[in-house]
Design a protein around this motif. Sequence first.
Motif, PDB file in Angstrom:
ATOM      1  N   ILE A  88      55.741 -33.559  64.271  1.00  0.00           N
ATOM      2  CA  ILE A  88      54.560 -33.844  63.472  1.00  0.00           C
ATOM      3  C   ILE A  88      54.939 -34.935  62.485  1.00  0.00           C
ATOM      4  CG2 ILE A  88      55.014 -32.038  61.745  1.00  0.00           C
ATOM      5  CD1 ILE A  88      51.858 -31.740  61.690  1.00  0.00           C
ATOM      6  N   GLY A  89      53.970 -35.795  62.194  1.00  0.00           N
ATOM      7  CA  GLY A  89      54.232 -36.850  61.235  1.00  0.00           C
ATOM      8  C   GLY A  89      52.972 -37.297  60.541  1.00  0.00           C
ATOM      9  N   GLY A  90      53.171 -37.850  59.342  1.00  0.00           N
ATOM     10  CA  GLY A  90      52.063 -38.408  58.587  1.00  0.00           C
ATOM     11  C   GLY A  90      52.099 -38.004  57.135  1.00  0.00           C
ATOM     12  N   ASN A  91      50.938 -38.042  56.527  1.00  0.00           N
ATOM     13  CA  ASN A  91      50.743 -37.556  55.163  1.00  0.00           C
ATOM     14  C   ASN A  91      50.248 -36.130  55.324  1.00  0.00           C
ATOM     15  OD1 ASN A  91      50.375 -37.427  52.388  1.00  0.00           O
ATOM     16  ND2 ASN A  91      48.277 -38.170  52.543  1.00  0.00           N
ATOM     17  N   LEU A  92      51.168 -35.190  55.348  1.00  0.00           N
ATOM     18  CA  LEU A  92      50.883 -33.849  55.836  1.00  0.00           C
ATOM     19  C   LEU A  92      50.240 -32.920  54.819  1.00  0.00           C
ATOM     20  CD1 LEU A  92      54.141 -33.389  57.909  1.00  0.00           C
ATOM     21  CD2 LEU A  92      51.922 -34.278  58.657  1.00  0.00           C
ATOM     22  N   ALA A  93      50.429 -33.207  53.533  1.00  0.00           N
ATOM     23  CA  ALA A  93      49.877 -32.323  52.503  1.00  0.00           C
ATOM     24  C   ALA A  93      49.282 -33.141  51.372  1.00  0.00           C
ATOM     25  CB  ALA A  93      50.971 -31.401  51.969  1.00  0.00           C
ATOM     26  N   VAL A  94      48.147 -32.694  50.874  1.00  0.00           N
ATOM     27  CA  VAL A  94      47.527 -33.343  49.725  1.00  0.00           C
ATOM     28  C   VAL A  94      48.457 -33.153  48.528  1.00  0.00           C
ATOM     29  CG1 VAL A  94      45.553 -33.317  48.166  1.00  0.00           C
ATOM     30  CG2 VAL A  94      45.200 -32.960  50.607  1.00  0.00           C
ATOM     31  N   GLY A  95      48.709 -34.221  47.783  1.00  0.00           N
ATOM     32  CA  GLY A  95      49.593 -34.131  46.623  1.00  0.00           C
ATOM     33  C   GLY A  95      51.027 -33.812  46.999  1.00  0.00           C
ATOM     34  N   GLN A  96      51.445 -34.297  48.147  1.00  0.00           N
ATOM     35  CA  GLN A  96      52.779 -34.030  48.686  1.00  0.00           C
ATOM     36  C   GLN A  96      53.846 -34.612  47.761  1.00  0.00           C
ATOM     37  OE1 GLN A  96      53.258 -34.599  53.022  1.00  0.00           O
ATOM     38  NE2 GLN A  96      54.559 -36.297  52.439  1.00  0.00           N
ATOM     39  N   ASP A  97      54.389 -33.776  46.873  1.00  0.00           N
ATOM     40  CA  ASP A  97      55.385 -34.239  45.907  1.00  0.00           C
ATOM     41  C   ASP A  97      56.807 -33.987  46.379  1.00  0.00           C
ATOM     42  OD1 ASP A  97      53.438 -35.110  44.064  1.00  0.00           O
ATOM     43  OD2 ASP A  97      53.237 -33.072  43.277  1.00  0.00           O
ATOM     44  N   GLU A 101      60.212 -29.590  50.748  1.00  0.00           N
ATOM     45  CA  GLU A 101      59.360 -28.402  50.846  1.00  0.00           C
ATOM     46  C   GLU A 101      58.353 -28.556  51.996  1.00  0.00           C
ATOM     47  OE1 GLU A 101      55.975 -26.798  47.967  1.00  0.00           O
ATOM     48  OE2 GLU A 101      57.954 -26.741  47.018  1.00  0.00           O
ATOM     49  N   THR A 102      57.754 -29.738  52.088  1.00  0.00           N
ATOM     50  CA  THR A 102      56.797 -30.010  53.161  1.00  0.00           C
ATOM     51  C   THR A 102      57.487 -29.924  54.522  1.00  0.00           C
ATOM     52  OG1 THR A 102      55.469 -31.416  51.723  1.00  0.00           O
ATOM     53  CG2 THR A 102      55.187 -31.731  54.094  1.00  0.00           C
ATOM     54  N   GLU A 103      58.648 -30.543  54.629  1.00  0.00           N
ATOM     55  CA  GLU A 103      59.396 -30.506  55.883  1.00  0.00           C
ATOM     56  C   GLU A 103      59.744 -29.074  56.273  1.00  0.00           C
ATOM     57  OE1 GLU A 103      63.151 -32.737  58.010  1.00  0.00           O
ATOM     58  OE2 GLU A 103      63.166 -32.541  55.829  1.00  0.00           O
ATOM     59  N   SER A 104      60.198 -28.289  55.316  1.00  0.00           N
ATOM     60  CA  SER A 104      60.550 -26.893  55.566  1.00  0.00           C
ATOM     61  C   SER A 104      59.347 -26.094  56.062  1.00  0.00           C
ATOM     62  CB  SER A 104      61.112 -26.271  54.282  1.00  0.00           C
ATOM     63  OG  SER A 104      61.386 -24.914  54.482  1.00  0.00           O
ATOM     64  N   LEU A 105      58.200 -26.306  55.462  1.00  0.00           N
ATOM     65  CA  LEU A 105      56.979 -25.606  55.868  1.00  0.00           C
ATOM     66  C   LEU A 105      56.652 -25.868  57.336  1.00  0.00           C
ATOM     67  CD1 LEU A 105      54.262 -24.084  55.341  1.00  0.00           C
ATOM     68  CD2 LEU A 105      53.332 -26.300  54.710  1.00  0.00           C
ATOM     69  N   PHE A 106      56.702 -27.134  57.736  1.00  0.00           N
ATOM     70  CA  PHE A 106      56.342 -27.471  59.111  1.00  0.00           C
ATOM     71  C   PHE A 106      57.417 -27.059  60.111  1.00  0.00           C
ATOM     72  CE2 PHE A 106      53.180 -29.711  56.751  1.00  0.00           C
ATOM     73  CZ  PHE A 106      52.050 -29.470  57.515  1.00  0.00           C
ATOM     74  N   ARG A 107      58.666 -27.001  59.674  1.00  0.00           N
ATOM     75  CA  ARG A 107      59.717 -26.452  60.544  1.00  0.00           C
ATOM     76  C   ARG A 107      59.444 -24.959  60.760  1.00  0.00           C
ATOM     77  NH1 ARG A 107      63.831 -29.653  62.876  1.00  0.00           N
ATOM     78  NH2 ARG A 107      64.942 -27.710  62.869  1.00  0.00           N
ATOM     79  N   GLU A 108      59.034 -24.264  59.697  1.00  0.00           N
ATOM     80  CA  GLU A 108      58.697 -22.845  59.814  1.00  0.00           C
ATOM     81  C   GLU A 108      57.505 -22.631  60.750  1.00  0.00           C
ATOM     82  OE1 GLU A 108      58.139 -21.171  55.909  1.00  0.00           O
ATOM     83  OE2 GLU A 108      60.120 -21.849  55.269  1.00  0.00           O
ATOM     84  N   LEU A 109      56.581 -23.586  60.774  1.00  0.00           N
ATOM     85  CA  LEU A 109      55.436 -23.499  61.685  1.00  0.00           C
ATOM     86  C   LEU A 109      55.849 -23.733  63.142  1.00  0.00           C
ATOM     87  CD1 LEU A 109      52.566 -25.310  59.729  1.00  0.00           C
ATOM     88  CD2 LEU A 109      52.773 -22.868  60.221  1.00  0.00           C
TER      89      LEU A 109
END
Length: 148
Positions: A88-97, A101-109
């Motif tokens: 998966i790639g892109g601007n994955l989360a609004v307010g992605q700071d 954390e974002t990478e970990s979330l999508f790995r968990e998915l």
Amino acid sequence: MGQTVILGVIGSDAHVVGITILEQALTAAGFDVENLGVQTSKAEFVSAAETEDAGAVLVSSLYGHAEQDCRGLHERLADADCDAVTYIGGNLAVGQDDWAETESLFRELGFDRVFDAETDPESVVAALERDLDQRTTEPETDRVSVNS
């Protein structure tokens, strides 16, 4: 003939430029690309992966709602007996700071790799070549050889 790659933009997202560039890079690298376009549902990704016996499923999302769009995708792929590599790639989360954390979330998915919107297509192609090569060269564990 190269490995088949399913590519598309998930959910209600209509950003097409990124997948067009990625499609060109993957095609130039010898992959057979099935570009599903924009506003693609989970069911459409799964159906295409199953029909094409895909080696990889690449999901793009730039409008920040990828988490809600992708929940359940890997369960559907598993139900279809699809063991494709998933990116998966892109601007994955609004307010992605916090990218970690974002990478970990999508790995968990369930995604094998997670890329931000600044990733160049060559990096994706190189990662995909490595991941697919690794899958085809891994020793099969269900075979036992007995030498006497």
